[in-house]
Design a protein around this motif. Structure first.
Motif, short mmCIF file in Angstrom:
data_model
loop_
_atom_site.label_atom_id
_atom_site.label_comp_id
_atom_site.label_asym_id
_atom_site.label_seq_id
_atom_site.Cartn_x
_atom_site.Cartn_y
_atom_site.Cartn_z
N TRP A 1 7.80 -0.61 16.80
CA TRP A 1 6.48 -0.20 16.34
C TRP A 1 6.49 0.01 14.84
N TYR A 2 5.39 -0.41 14.18
CA TYR A 2 5.28 -0.28 12.73
C TYR A 2 3.89 0.26 12.38
N LEU A 3 3.89 1.19 11.42
CA LEU A 3 2.64 1.76 10.95
C LEU A 3 1.85 0.70 10.20
N TYR A 4 0.57 0.58 10.53
CA TYR A 4 -0.29 -0.46 9.96
C TYR A 4 -1.45 0.18 9.19
N SER A 5 -1.13 1.15 8.34
CA SER A 5 -2.13 1.91 7.61
C SER A 5 -2.36 1.31 6.23
N ASP A 6 -3.57 1.53 5.70
CA ASP A 6 -3.87 1.13 4.33
C ASP A 6 -3.52 2.24 3.34
N PHE A 7 -3.17 3.42 3.84
CA PHE A 7 -2.80 4.56 3.02
C PHE A 7 -3.91 4.89 2.01
N ASN A 8 -5.14 4.92 2.51
CA ASN A 8 -6.26 5.23 1.61
C ASN A 8 -6.97 6.53 1.98
N GLU A 9 -6.41 7.31 2.90
CA GLU A 9 -7.00 8.60 3.24
C GLU A 9 -6.74 9.59 2.11
N GLU A 10 -7.46 10.67 2.12
CA GLU A 10 -7.39 11.68 1.06
C GLU A 10 -5.96 12.17 0.82
N ILE A 11 -5.18 12.29 1.85
CA ILE A 11 -3.81 12.82 1.72
C ILE A 11 -2.95 11.94 0.80
N TYR A 12 -3.25 10.66 0.73
CA TYR A 12 -2.42 9.74 -0.04
C TYR A 12 -2.89 9.57 -1.48
N LYS A 13 -4.01 10.17 -1.85
CA LYS A 13 -4.58 9.95 -3.19
C LYS A 13 -4.14 11.02 -4.16
N ASN B 1 0.83 -1.21 0.00
CA ASN B 1 0.00 0.00 0.00
C ASN B 1 0.87 1.25 0.00
N PHE B 2 1.92 1.23 0.80
CA PHE B 2 2.83 2.38 0.88
C PHE B 2 3.55 2.58 -0.46
N GLU B 3 3.99 1.49 -1.06
CA GLU B 3 4.68 1.59 -2.35
C GLU B 3 3.75 2.11 -3.44
N ARG B 4 2.47 1.72 -3.40
CA ARG B 4 1.49 2.25 -4.36
C ARG B 4 1.34 3.75 -4.20
N PHE B 5 1.26 4.20 -2.94
CA PHE B 5 1.19 5.64 -2.67
C PHE B 5 2.43 6.33 -3.25
N VAL C 1 -2.77 12.22 14.49
CA VAL C 1 -1.81 13.23 14.06
C VAL C 1 -2.49 14.21 13.11
N LEU C 2 -2.26 15.48 13.37
CA LEU C 2 -2.79 16.54 12.53
C LEU C 2 -1.71 16.90 11.51
N ILE C 3 -2.05 16.77 10.22
CA ILE C 3 -1.07 17.02 9.17
C ILE C 3 -1.58 18.15 8.28
N SER C 4 -0.71 19.13 8.06
CA SER C 4 -0.99 20.21 7.12
C SER C 4 -0.19 19.90 5.86
N GLN D 1 -5.87 9.11 11.88
CA GLN D 1 -5.87 8.20 13.02
C GLN D 1 -5.16 6.94 12.55
N ASP D 2 -3.85 6.97 12.69
CA ASP D 2 -3.02 5.90 12.16
C ASP D 2 -2.87 4.76 13.16
N PRO D 3 -3.18 3.55 12.71
CA PRO D 3 -2.96 2.38 13.56
C PRO D 3 -1.49 1.94 13.49
N TRP D 4 -0.96 1.57 14.62
CA TRP D 4 0.41 1.06 14.71
C TRP D 4 0.36 -0.31 15.39
N ILE D 5 1.36 -1.14 15.09
CA ILE D 5 1.41 -2.48 15.67
C ILE D 5 2.80 -2.73 16.23
N LEU D 6 2.85 -3.37 17.38
CA LEU D 6 4.12 -3.69 18.02
C LEU D 6 4.55 -5.08 17.58
N ARG D 7 5.69 -5.15 16.92
CA ARG D 7 6.26 -6.43 16.48
C ARG D 7 7.65 -6.54 17.09
N GLY D 8 7.81 -7.53 17.95
CA GLY D 8 9.08 -7.65 18.65
C GLY D 8 9.25 -6.46 19.57
#
Length: 136
Positions: free
Chosen positions: A124-136, A61-65, A96-99, A114-121
């Motif tokens: 922390w890693y961002l677990y977003s689908d990157f589908n909000e308006e900012i990414y389009k 998803n991030f690479e597509r963005f 997070v508020l982004i301008s 409202q970005d979801p994060w996940i703890l692995r080991g």
């Protein structure tokens, strides 16, 4: 004698409870620091370094963005508003508020993510689908 036994029984419970709380606070603080680093890299278009903070399941998803609109997006500021940590699921939520503005427009917009994060080991890693308006 009973008081001593009572204290000896409750002392380990108290100590374990305190250390567990400390661990939760450390994980939440690490989430705050990790998110701040990520958003800073993202703002300065250091996408390759920022991608190190993306969960493997969401890298596509991030690479597509990046392929679609990385050159058009310009972040002017970010402000982390809230960091919450769910210790049961080892997940976090960062508000997070982004301008930003996106070419060809130069009109600045602000969005609350409202970005979801996940703890692995231990990280922390961002677990977003990157589908909000900012990414389009």
């Amino acid at each position: 004698m009973r008081k001593i036994i009572k204290y000896l029984v409750f002392l380990p419970i108290f100590v374990l409870g305190c250390s567990a709380t400390g661990s939760i606070e450390k994980k939440q603080k690490l989430l705050q620091e990790t998110a701040s680093t990520y958003y800073n890299l993202f703002m300065w278009k250091s996408y390759e370094k920022a991608s190190l903070f993306i969960d493997e399941d969401k890298k596509g998803n991030f690479e597509r963005f990046l392929f679609d609109s990385k050159d058009d997006l310009n972040i002017t500021n970010y402000e982390i508003r809230e960091v919450t940590f769910n210790s049961v699921e080892n997940k976090g939520l960062v508000r997070v508020l982004i301008s930003y503005y996106k070419y060809p427009s130069v009109s600045e917009k602000t969005i609350l993510l409202q970005d979801p994060w996940i703890l692995r080991g231990k990280g922390w890693y961002l677990y977003s689908d990157f589908n909000e308006e900012i990414y389009k």
